[in-house]
Design an enzyme around this catalytic site. Structure first.
Site, PDB file in Angstrom:
ATOM      1  N   ARG A 256      39.673  39.291  22.057  1.00 31.13           N
ATOM      2  CA  ARG A 256      39.497  40.624  21.924  1.00 31.13           C
ATOM      3  C   ARG A 256      40.011  41.285  22.995  1.00 31.13           C
ATOM      4  NH1 ARG A 256      32.804  39.983  22.489  1.00 31.13           N
ATOM      5  NH2 ARG A 256      32.838  39.386  24.879  1.00 31.13           N
ATOM      6  N   GLU A 311      41.687  38.093  35.909  1.00 33.47           N
ATOM      7  CA  GLU A 311      41.244  37.052  34.733  1.00 33.47           C
ATOM      8  C   GLU A 311      42.530  37.198  34.005  1.00 33.47           C
ATOM      9  OE1 GLU A 311      37.648  38.741  32.892  1.00 33.47           O
ATOM     10  OE2 GLU A 311      36.679  38.397  34.710  1.00 33.47           O
TER      11      GLU A 311
END
Length: 422
Positions: A256, A311
C-alpha cells in the site's frame, strides 16, 4: 564588659568558620582540576544524590554487585504482578544532570571509572570482530550516555550525530563525553533531523561516510537515542558472524506504499521501490555500494523526491537482487535462506504484539510490564524506551545486560569459551 566578651566570642566563631571554609576550598582545588564555578558550589543534597546514583545504583549493574533499587529486577523479568505494580508507580526524582557529566569528563580516567565503562575487548572473538555504529540523537544526555556505555568496546567505532536543533548544553556535554574516547566521535556535519524528510536518512549517511575510513569494522548498525541493546556485545558479534556476510534489512509485506513514490517518476537502473525499516545491520560491501556506487547515488537522488525516503533507500537496494550487492537478498521465489530480521524489535500500534507501556506516534514505548517479553526476544536492539517513562524498564535491561556480560566473561576465563549462537 559582657558585650565585649560576647562580641569577641562571635568574632572567634566567624574566624573558625572562615578557616574551615578556606581549608575545605583549598583541599577541593588541590584535589580536582580547575573547573567551572557552576560545579564548585553544588548544594550538599544534590552532591549526595548524585554520588548515590553514580556510585551505588549504576555500579550495581556492573558485574552483579546487586540491585540497589526499590524493586527486584529478577522478579520483574519473571512477570511478578506485585512487583510490577510497585515498579509502575515508581517515579525517579533524581536524574544525572548534564553538568555532572561535564565535570567527570574533564578527567577521562575518572569518567570511565565512575561510569563503569568496559575498556577491554573481553574476548578474542569480540576483538577480532569490530562493529561500526551510528547514533542519531537529539535529547536526554543520560539516556544517550547509558546507551553508549552499554555498547561500548574499545575495538568498535562510534559516530554520534547531534541534531542541529538540540540544546547547546546537550551538544556540549556529549562532545565532552566523546572526547574521552579515541573510537567515539561527533560527526563533522549536523542536520536538523525531521521525520519523513531526507534528513533522517542523511544523518546516517553522514556517519557512514566518516566511519568508512576506519578499515577494521565488519558490520554497520544504526541506532537512535531511545534504543537499547537486548544482547551483549559478545552475543551481537556471534549473531552477526552467523549471518555469514548477509545483510539484515526488513521490508514491509503490505502493498500500500506506492503513493509515496508516485510523484518521483520511474526509479533508475530498473530498481523496484520497496518500503521497509530504516534500522539495518549491513556488511562493509553494502556500505561501500551506498557511498560510492553511481547507481546508489542516482537512486538516492530519486528517493529525495519521495515521501519518507529513509524507509525506501536501504531496503530497496537490498531487495533488488539485480544490483548484486554483496550480502543482499538473492531469491524472490520464497526459497531464500536469508535469516529472519533480528536488527530491531519494535511494536506498532494495531499489531498483534503486546505493549504494556504507551504508544507515541503509533510506536510502543515499552514499560516494566514488557520486560518478560523483551528479555526473551531474539533481536539485537529494542526500539523504544523513554527514561522519563517507567525508568525501571531501562534500569532492569541494563542490569541484566551487564550481569550476562559478567557471566560470559567468567565462562571464557574458565576455558568454556563464549556462548554459542543459533
Amino acid at each position: 564588659m559582657i558585650c565585649n566578651v560576647f562580641t569577641q566570642s562571635i568574632k572567634r566563631k566567624y574566624l573558625v568558620l572562615a578557616f574551615v571554609l578556606v581549608c575545605g576550598l583549598t583541599i577541593m582545588v588541590s584535589y580536582y582540576k580547575p573547573i567551572s564555578h557552576r560545579y564548585m558550589f553544588l548544594p550538599d543534597t544534590q552532591v549526595a544524590n548524585l554520588n548515590f546514583y553514580d556510585q551505588n545504583v549504576i555500579s550495581g549493574f556492573v558485574f552483579g554487585k546487586g540491585t540497589p533499587m526499590a524493586v527486584s529486577c529478577p522478579l520483574l523479568l519473571s512477570g511478578n504482578k506485585q512487583e510490577m505494580l510497585v515498579a509502575q508507580s515508581f517515579k525517579r526524582t533524581t536524574r544525572i544532570p548534564s553538568f555532572y557529566y561535564s565535570y567527570l569528563a574533564k578527567n577521562c580516567s575518572l569518567f570511565k571509572s565512575r561510569r563503569n565503562y568496559i575498556t577491554s575487548s573481553l574476548t578474542l572473538e569480540e576483538e577480532q570482530f569490530p562493529i561500526a555504529y551510528s547514533m542519531v540523537v537529539y535529547k536526554d544526555v543520560e539516556q544517550v550516555e547509558r546507551l553508549l556505555r552499554s555498547i561500548y568496546r574499545p575495538q568498535n567505532i562510534y559516530c554520534v550525530h547531534l541534531d542541529n536543533k538540540s540544546e547547546p548544553e546537550f551538544r556540549e556535554t556529549l562532545t565532552e563525553i566523546t572526547n574521552c574516547f579515541q573510537n567515539v566521535f561527533v560527526s563533522k556535519e549536523s542536520l536538523d533531523v525531521r521525520w519523513g524528510t531526507m534528513s533522517v536518512l542523511e544523518a546516517d549517511l553522514i556517519c557512514m561516510h566518516e566511519l568508512w575510513k576506519y578499515k577494521s569494522w565488519k558490520y554497520f548498525i544504526n541506532l537512535t537515542g531511545q534504543e537499547f541493546p537486548l544482547k551483549t556485545n559478545a552475543e551481537i558479534v556471534g549473531i552477526l558472524k552467523n549471518l555469514n556476510g548477509k545483510n539484515n534489512i526488513r521490508k514491509s509485506v503490505l502493498n500500500r506504499w506506492a503513493t509515496r513514490w508516485e510523484k518521483a517518476g520511474k526509479a533508475p537502473a530498473g530498481i523496484i521501490p520497496v518500503k521497509g525499516d530504516l534500522q539495518i545491520a549491513v556488511n562493509r560491501e553494502f556500505v561501500d555500494y551506498v557511498l560510492h556506487n553511481k547507481t546508489a547515488k542516482k537512486f538516492l537522488k530519486w528517493c529525495s523526491k519521495t515521501k519518507v525516503p529513509d524507509e525506501t533507500f536501504f531496503v530497496s537496494l537490498h531487495y533488488n537482487k539485480h544490483l548484486k550487492i554483496g550480502g543482499s537478498y538473492t531469491d524472490d521465489q520464497g526459497n531464500s535462506t536469508d535469516p529472519p530480521y533480528i536488527t530491531r524489535f519494535k511494536t506498532w500500534e494495531g499489531t498483534a504484539k503486546p505493549c504494556h507501556g504507551k504508544y507515541v506516534r503509533r510506536v510502543c514505548v515499552y514499560g516494566v510490564g514488557d520486560l518478560p517479553l523483551l528479555i526473551n526476544r531474539k533481536e539485537l536492539f529494542v526500539n523504544k524506551l523513554h527514561l522519563d517513562f517507567e525508568p525501571l524498564a531501562l534500569d532492569c535491561l541494563e542490569e541484566t545486560l551487564y550481569n550476562v556480560t559478567r557471566n560470559e566473561y567468567f565462562q571464557t576465563l574458565e576455558g568454556n569459551g563464549p556462548p554459542k549462537h543459533t
